[in-house]
Design a protein around this motif. Structure first.
Motif, PDB file in Angstrom:
ATOM      1  N   ASP A   1      96.368 -22.870 -26.995  1.00 61.19           N
ATOM      2  CA  ASP A   1      96.153 -21.957 -25.888  1.00 61.19           C
ATOM      3  C   ASP A   1      96.021 -20.554 -26.458  1.00 61.19           C
ATOM      4  OD1 ASP A   1      98.976 -20.527 -25.499  1.00 61.19           O
ATOM      5  OD2 ASP A   1      99.333 -22.650 -25.888  1.00 61.19           O
ATOM      6  N   PHE A   2      95.480 -19.658 -25.681  1.00 65.05           N
ATOM      7  CA  PHE A   2      95.100 -18.348 -26.189  1.00 65.05           C
ATOM      8  C   PHE A   2      96.310 -17.544 -26.661  1.00 65.05           C
ATOM      9  CE2 PHE A   2      93.787 -13.853 -25.585  1.00 65.05           C
ATOM     10  CZ  PHE A   2      92.770 -13.828 -26.528  1.00 65.05           C
TER      11      PHE A   2
ATOM     12  N   SER B   1     100.533 -11.689 -19.708  1.00 62.69           N
ATOM     13  CA  SER B   1      99.348 -12.512 -19.985  1.00 62.69           C
ATOM     14  C   SER B   1      98.778 -13.204 -18.744  1.00 62.69           C
ATOM     15  CB  SER B   1      99.691 -13.575 -21.034  1.00 62.69           C
ATOM     16  OG  SER B   1     100.105 -12.970 -22.245  1.00 62.69           O
ATOM     17  N   ILE B   2      99.436 -13.098 -17.586  1.00 62.95           N
ATOM     18  CA  ILE B   2      98.903 -13.719 -16.363  1.00 62.95           C
ATOM     19  C   ILE B   2      97.552 -13.098 -16.019  1.00 62.95           C
ATOM     20  CG2 ILE B   2      99.296 -14.121 -13.897  1.00 62.95           C
ATOM     21  CD1 ILE B   2     102.291 -13.794 -14.410  1.00 62.95           C
ATOM     22  N   ASN B   3      96.602 -13.960 -15.603  1.00 67.59           N
ATOM     23  CA  ASN B   3      95.329 -13.429 -15.102  1.00 67.59           C
ATOM     24  C   ASN B   3      94.955 -14.091 -13.776  1.00 67.59           C
ATOM     25  OD1 ASN B   3      93.684 -15.827 -15.548  1.00 67.59           O
ATOM     26  ND2 ASN B   3      93.724 -15.327 -17.727  1.00 67.59           N
TER      27      ASN B   3
ATOM     28  N   SER C   1      93.210 -21.317 -20.358  1.00 67.67           N
ATOM     29  CA  SER C   1      93.264 -19.884 -20.647  1.00 67.67           C
ATOM     30  C   SER C   1      93.227 -19.062 -19.368  1.00 67.67           C
ATOM     31  CB  SER C   1      92.081 -19.491 -21.526  1.00 67.67           C
ATOM     32  OG  SER C   1      90.866 -19.611 -20.802  1.00 67.67           O
ATOM     33  N   GLY C   2      92.707 -19.664 -18.284  1.00 73.49           N
ATOM     34  CA  GLY C   2      92.512 -18.907 -17.073  1.00 73.49           C
ATOM     35  C   GLY C   2      91.245 -18.078 -17.103  1.00 73.49           C
TER      36      GLY C   2
ATOM     37  N   PHE D   1      96.766 -27.971 -12.070  1.00 72.14           N
ATOM     38  CA  PHE D   1      96.979 -26.524 -11.991  1.00 72.14           C
ATOM     39  C   PHE D   1      96.435 -25.843 -13.241  1.00 72.14           C
ATOM     40  CE2 PHE D   1     100.331 -28.371  -9.389  1.00 72.14           C
ATOM     41  CZ  PHE D   1     100.314 -27.576  -8.255  1.00 72.14           C
ATOM     42  N   ASN D   2      96.088 -24.568 -13.098  1.00 75.01           N
ATOM     43  CA  ASN D   2      95.740 -23.724 -14.230  1.00 75.01           C
ATOM     44  C   ASN D   2      96.989 -22.919 -14.565  1.00 75.01           C
ATOM     45  OD1 ASN D   2      94.389 -22.400 -16.191  1.00 75.01           O
ATOM     46  ND2 ASN D   2      92.787 -21.557 -14.903  1.00 75.01           N
TER      47      ASN D   2
END
Length: 813
Positions: free
Chosen positions: A334-335, A152-154, A364-365, A131-132
């Motif tokens: 992570d970002f 922060s979800i993208n 990072s997505g 999963f991402n």
């Protein structure tokens, strides 16, 4: 996230003032962050101790153009775009809830008293091959942290892991609306934050509100939880003892591992995990339940869970080689956590030059092109002087960074280590786990012995906020950092306090203040016990002396006149009954005559010191001191026609005499988590934990002795552990010979025999431990207050006695 200000206006149901058609791609609540820019929407949060509206003017000067506010500060209405709302925290949460509603993938909500962050990080490790994942950075689980995490979800994410922490009733519903978990996880429910709930059932009921719309809840089977779970929600339970649970677990310790024997429906299989302590095993079983719920096969589960690892949840500040300071964040990359680490770097930097050692960034997505463009922007906005990149991907994007050196892997970095010239700089070390950046930390860290004093910067922030909450909004705060920050470390504490915008720092002697100024502290610093010989240095370094005698005043005035100073700030100390230092009432007329018309100095404050603010038996005396201070300070102000800051309250005075706050208070030992009031102590957090290790274990027989003078004679076969800490490190010799103890693996180990200069010995006959295991000398247990009581002294002495040869490690959860 990219939204127009008009869209945000509708989401927040706000009234917009200003004609901006700007685009927002960043949300901020921290006015100090260097990441704020023209595309930032700043939410001016209002709390019991702080109102961010006062920082709007300075943010506009830095280029921020968009603000969510409850009111527009005077004179700024035409300088920016304002979205006016009733409550800015509600608006932030509403914004996050809207953002969450745009995504339909599975989202885990984690709640419980303990283990949330560890379970979240382990699930990220276990599920990331498939999963991402978007997850809360560190332990962002509060009413503010959760919305910042969710925002922060993208579009590239397809699984979410978010913590939800509460400390009182009626908080969880707001977090549920933001996270909207489709799957719920309840970790261990312990005693943390119990004071906010009537009983355990009320606490569990409040936590279960997080799962109002969840389809599945994973938890350790418990009759109270069973009775409270919504019947429409599927329960997936595990147990060590209740065979009616969906998954029944038998644990078996072997060497330093645990074998979990799993019975799940018709399946029976074993899993090996590299832990034995109860908390880690329980957290691992919770992760296993998630894998089972996702239908992972036994082989995959067995393979992945054997590689679980200790989770480091703290950003640590350490002394490095060649006058460097290290920010150790060597286990994650992570970002979102990079943004947090860069803000922390800025708040703790001791040197002007800043270096970031950074590995490839995962999950990072974003596409690599977009990701490293954003990382480059972060590095630039945080004014990083040098970037050292480690990894195949970051090496490919080296061109996006100024002054950047890259290496394909950590081994390549070490081949070139001697040519990188680490000196006089602050270094952030941030890397994904498999890059083994802990080896870089070890190479750069200053070498000292294995006893350390760990300082919890979150606890200092918490304690500061606790005492601020007792003050009127207009009352200023001076914080005492004398005696090497009460033994905790001077500069690092001062830097954090500067970050929190306290009004003054207080030190005992000029040398302490000079060291802070040289290190870059800009806050005004008052020197409480200045010697006349230090006056030239005080003036040179822009310190502010406390003046407590006519002799000292005349000496300072002579120097001020010679140097042609104008209104140099001084602080007048009055003696109201402490009879230690200060002008007495009989000296007041001569003091006034000396100061009247004098332009070389300016009286910045008038102060006194209470002798019995912590002792209810002497309340009358305390009130007499306050009354005398009012009388004498008022006379000074009237005769000199001045309006200086007045202050008389210390830590205990803040709590016990709130009517005497005047213009400022002085916070001392309370900042470090110590109160003489048992009820107040419950609300303070432990700041310092003194730790060491077991150097050696030996067995002695009945009749054999331990240590100098044979003061301990064994009456039976006994296991003895030697700990490398002694009275040269600040441990009182009176704490030995059976009076004191240390804590090893959560058990008390009594100190036997005399404490030596560099070592002490403890009885571990009833404790399962080995050489190299961690030992707590003081912290939660024993606490410094407990030790002080047993030694018939005060906590100040315990804290300030810790030698500077003991390394201080500062960390943030």
């Amino acid at each position: 996230m990219t939204l127009s200000i008009q869209n945000i206006e509708k989401i927040l149901h706000a009234k917009r003032f200003g004609n901006s058609n700007g685009i927002i791609d960043n949300v901020s609540i921290d006015s100090r962050s260097l990441q704020n820019n023209e595309k930032t929407l700043f939410f001016a949060l209002v709390g019991p101790n702080n109102d961010a509206h006062i920082y709007i003017s300075s943010l506009i000067e830095k280029g921020v153009l968009h603000f969510a506010v409850t009111n527009i500060p005077e004179g700024l209405s035409n300088k920016a775009t304002f979205l006016v709302v009733e409550n800015t925290l509600d608006a932030l949460q509403k914004f996050a809830a809207h953002h969450r509603s745009l995504f339909k993938f599975p989202v885990f909500g984690l709640t419980g008293s303990n283990g949330k962050t560890i379970v979240k990080e382990w699930l990220n490790f276990l599920l990331s091959p498939d999963f991402n994942i978007i997850r809360s950075p560190k332990s962002y689980n509060s009413q503010v942290g959760v919305p910042l995490s969710v925002i922060s979800i993208n579009d590239k994410h397809n699984l979410g892991l978010f913590e939800a922490g509460i400390s009182k009733m009626n908080e969880m519903e707001k977090l549920e609306a933001i996270i909207r978990p489709t799957i719920g996880i309840i970790t261990n429910i312990g005693s943390a934050h119990d004071e906010g709930f009537v009983d355990l059932e009320k606490k569990i009921k409040e936590k279960l509100k997080l799962f109002k719309h969840s389809k599945l809840i994973i938890y350790q089977k418990n009759k109270v939880v069973d009775a409270l779970i919504n019947t429409k929600t599927k329960a997936f339970s595990w147990s060590y003892s209740d065979e009616t649970a969906d998954v029944f677990v038998v644990k078996k310790a072997i060497d330093d591992k645990t074998i979990l024997q799993i019975r799940y429906g018709k399946d029976n299989f074993d899993i090996q995990i590299p832990f034995q302590d109860d908390a880690s095993v329980e957290n691992a079983v919770t992760c296993l339940m998630v894998l089972l719920s996702f239908k992972y096969d036994k082989k995959t589960i067995q393979n992945r869970m054997q590689w679980l690892y200790p989770v480091e949840m703290r950003l640590k500040v350490k002394n490095g080689i060649n006058n460097t300071t290290l920010i150790d964040d060597s286990y994650s990359s992570d970002f979102q956590s990079l943004k947090i680490a860069l803000d922390f770097l800025e708040s703790q930097k001791q040197y002007k030059n800043k270096t970031v050692i950074l590995s490839d960034i995962f999950q990072s997505g974003l596409s690599n092109e977009e990701l490293y463009s954003k990382v480059s922007q972060l590095i630039t906005s945080n004014k990083i002087n040098r970037v050292i990149g480690i990894g195949e991907t970051i090496s490919t994007f080296k061109h996006k960074f100024k002054n950047c050196t890259t290496f394909k892997n950590t081994a390549d970095f070490f081949l070139n280590f001697n040519y990188l010239n680490f000196i006089n700089e602050t270094i952030l070390i941030k890397g994904a786990r498999h890059f083994q950046f802990e080896e870089i930390v070890a190479a750069l860290e200053e070498k000292t012995h294995e006893t350390v004093l760990e300082i919890n910067l979150n606890a200092i922030s918490h304690n500061l906020s606790f005492f601020k909450s007792k003050l009127k909004p207009t009352t200023k705060m001076m914080v005492m950092v004398k005696a090497f920050g009460y033994g905790s470390g001077g500069f690092e504490i001062a830097k954090l306090l500067e970050h929190h915008k306290v009004d003054y720092l207080g030190v005992a002697f000029a040398d302490e203040g000079i060291a802070l100024k040289i290190a870059g502290i800009n806050l005004p610093i008052m020197v409480l016990n200045p010697e006349t010989t230090s006056f030239p240095s005080i003036i040179q370094h822009h310190l502010e002396p406390e003046i407590y005698s006519l002799k000292g005043l005349n000496a300072f005035l002579q120097l001020a006149e010679k140097r042609k100073l104008k209104h140099f700030p001084i602080h007048i100390k009055l003696d109201t009954g402490m009879h230690r230092l200060g002008f007495e009432e009989e000296n007041l007329d001569e003091l006034i005559a000396t100061l009247k018309g004098n332009k070389f100095v300016g009286v910045k404050s008038i102060l006194s010191h209470m002798a019995t603010s912590d002792d209810s038996r002497h309340q009358d005396f305390a009130h007499s001191q306050i009354d005398l201070f009012e009388k004498l300070s008022s006379k000074l102000m009237a005769e000199l026609q001045i309006k200086p800051i007045r202050h008389i309250l210390n830590t205990s005075g803040i709590s016990n005499f709130p009517q005497a706050q005047y213009d400022m208070v002085r916070l001392g030992i309370g900042l470090y988590g110590v109160s003489n009031d048992a009820e107040e102590q419950k609300y303070l957090e432990n700041v310092g934990t003194l730790k060491s290790i077991i150097s050696q274990i030996r067995s002695i027989q009945a009749g054999e002795s331990v240590g100098y003078g044979r003061r301990f004679l064994a009456d039976k076969p006994t296991q003895i552990a030697t700990i490398p800490i002694g009275y040269a490190d600040g441990i009182s010799r009176h704490w030995g010979n059976g009076l004191g103890f240390v804590t090893i693996n959560n058990q008390k180990a009594t100190i036997v025999g005399s404490i030596c200069m560099d070592m002490l010995m403890v009885d571990i006959s009833e404790i399962s431990c080995k050489e190299g295991d961690s030992v707590t000398i003081f912290g939660q247990s024993p606490s410094v207050s407990f030790i002080a009581e047993k030694l018939q002294t005060i906590p100040y002495e315990i804290l300030t006695s810790i030698s500077q040869r003991v390394k201080r490690v500062f960390y943030r959860e």
